[in-house]
Design a protein around this motif. Structure first.
Motif, short mmCIF file in Angstrom:
data_model
loop_
_atom_site.label_atom_id
_atom_site.label_comp_id
_atom_site.label_asym_id
_atom_site.label_seq_id
_atom_site.Cartn_x
_atom_site.Cartn_y
_atom_site.Cartn_z
N CYS A 169 -5.08 0.54 6.27
CA CYS A 169 -5.18 1.93 6.73
C CYS A 169 -6.44 2.64 6.23
O CYS A 169 -6.68 3.79 6.60
CB CYS A 169 -3.94 2.71 6.30
N CYS A 211 -7.68 0.72 1.24
CA CYS A 211 -6.72 -0.24 1.74
C CYS A 211 -7.32 -0.99 2.92
O CYS A 211 -7.96 -0.39 3.78
CB CYS A 211 -5.43 0.49 2.16
N SER A 231 0.30 4.10 0.99
CA SER A 231 0.09 4.95 2.18
C SER A 231 0.71 4.35 3.44
O SER A 231 1.52 4.98 4.09
CB SER A 231 -1.40 5.17 2.42
N CYS A 232 0.32 3.10 3.79
CA CYS A 232 0.77 2.54 5.06
C CYS A 232 1.90 1.52 4.89
O CYS A 232 2.50 1.08 5.86
CB CYS A 232 -0.40 1.90 5.81
N CYS A 247 0.87 -1.18 0.00
CA CYS A 247 0.00 0.00 0.00
C CYS A 247 0.90 1.23 0.00
O CYS A 247 1.80 1.34 0.83
CB CYS A 247 -0.89 -0.01 1.23
ZN LIG Z 1 -2.72 1.12 3.51
#
Ligand SMILES: [Zn+2]
Length: 311
Positions: free
Chosen positions: A97, A94, A71-72, A69
């Motif tokens: 997150c 996701c 983002s996380c 992912c």
């Molecule tokens: Zn994520």
């Protein structure tokens, strides 16, 4: 998978004229099944293209590590990585997150699936199909990378040029001599006694020079007139690949469609932004990619119609 299908057809099959080959091979496979396989295969390739589009511009390996992912950083499990379906099941977020996943991911998968079905429709399940699918796959990668980063990476265009030349050598033997529409017109004169692969490569060279050359000339002229660098060498290399693969007629059509759609979109964007200085930078590779796909799928009848106007 297509190679297996094609080999089966070849051994089973019969020497036919090239024109009817697509028709007859299609009769042997239930078309709906073939198109479903093409679509699913396209979605899987589209999923791989998402990795390519994300990682190639930042010079990361496309093999390792597994998808994460953005983002996380959580690793994405295989069941969350099924083309299109996982995006729908996760409602575009996701699992870890809950950050929104870009709509680009399912869009690339759906687009590639649709293009694979369209190319299968155009080619029939013939030995030419895998080549055209590779060509279209490279174009999708180039279009999306150019749209986001304004670059057309050498790691795609250089192998693309080599691929185009190999296809030029192989396809006339697999599909019959007149498969590339420039071969008959090149078969006279100085090339008359040459083997078909030499004639085919000559056609590739002419296409590449017209494709890459006209892009280079456009950029050069624009630079002289306006004093700004308008066209990157990436566009030139991309058109070397397209020109070598499609031959000069379809290459001219590619550039025509690219310039036309690019201009229309450019004018619309400039009007919306209230710009008047004509300095809007557009990723031209996006429009050239669109043009090349259009030329591959619909070019032959357009070229035939256009040529017919002068008879
Ligand atoms: Zn994520």
């Amino acid at each position: 998978m297509y190679f297996v299908l094609c080999t089966l057809i070849k051994t089973k099959g019969q020497e036919q004229s090239t024109k009817h080959k697509a028709q007859n091979t299609m009769d042997q496979i239930p078309p709906a099944f073939g198109y479903i396989v093409a679509g699913v295969f396209g979605a899987v390739i589209g999923s791989f293209l998402n990795v390519v589009i994300h990682r190639v511009p930042i010079e990361e390996s496309i093999v390792f590590p597994n998808s994460r992912c953005p983002s996380c950083g959580a690793a994405i499990a295989f069941y969350d990585n099924i083309p299109v379906l996982s995006y729908l099941a996760l409602r575009g977020k996701c699992r870890g997150c809950k950050e929104h996943i870009s709509f680009r991911y399912p869009a690339v998968e759906l687009l590639t699936a649709a293009l694979f079905v369209a190319v299968a429709w155009h080619d029939g399940f013939t030995p030419a199909l895998p080549f055209d699918l590779i060509f279209v796959t490279a174009l999708v990668a180039l279009v999306f990378i150019d749209a986001e980063h304004m670059i057309l990476p050498n790691v795609i265009t250089y192998p693309g040029i080599v691929f185009a030349l190999l296809a030029r050598i192989a396809i006339p033997y697999l599909m019959g001599r007149p498969y590339f529409d420039d071969i008959p017109s090149l078969s006279g004169g100085a090339l008359a006694d040459m083997p078909v692969w030499v004639i085919s490569l000559a056609g590739a060279l002419i296409g590449a020079l017209i494709g890459g050359g006209s892009l280079w000339l456009m950029g050069w002229t624009w630079e002289k007139l306006r004093g700004i660098e308008a066209m990157g060498l990436g566009d030139v290399k991309m058109m070397f690949m397209v020109g070598a693969y499609l031959g000069w007629r379809l290459t001219i059509l590619t550039i025509f469609v690219g310039v036309l759609t690019g201009s229309v979109i450019g004018i619309i964007l400039m009007a919306r932004q209230g710009q008047r200085n004509m300095q809007l930078l557009l990723p031209f590779g996006v429009f050239l990619g669109l043009g090349a796909v259009a030329a591959l799928l619909f070019g032959a009848p357009i070229v035939a119609w256009y040529a017919g106007q002068f008879r």
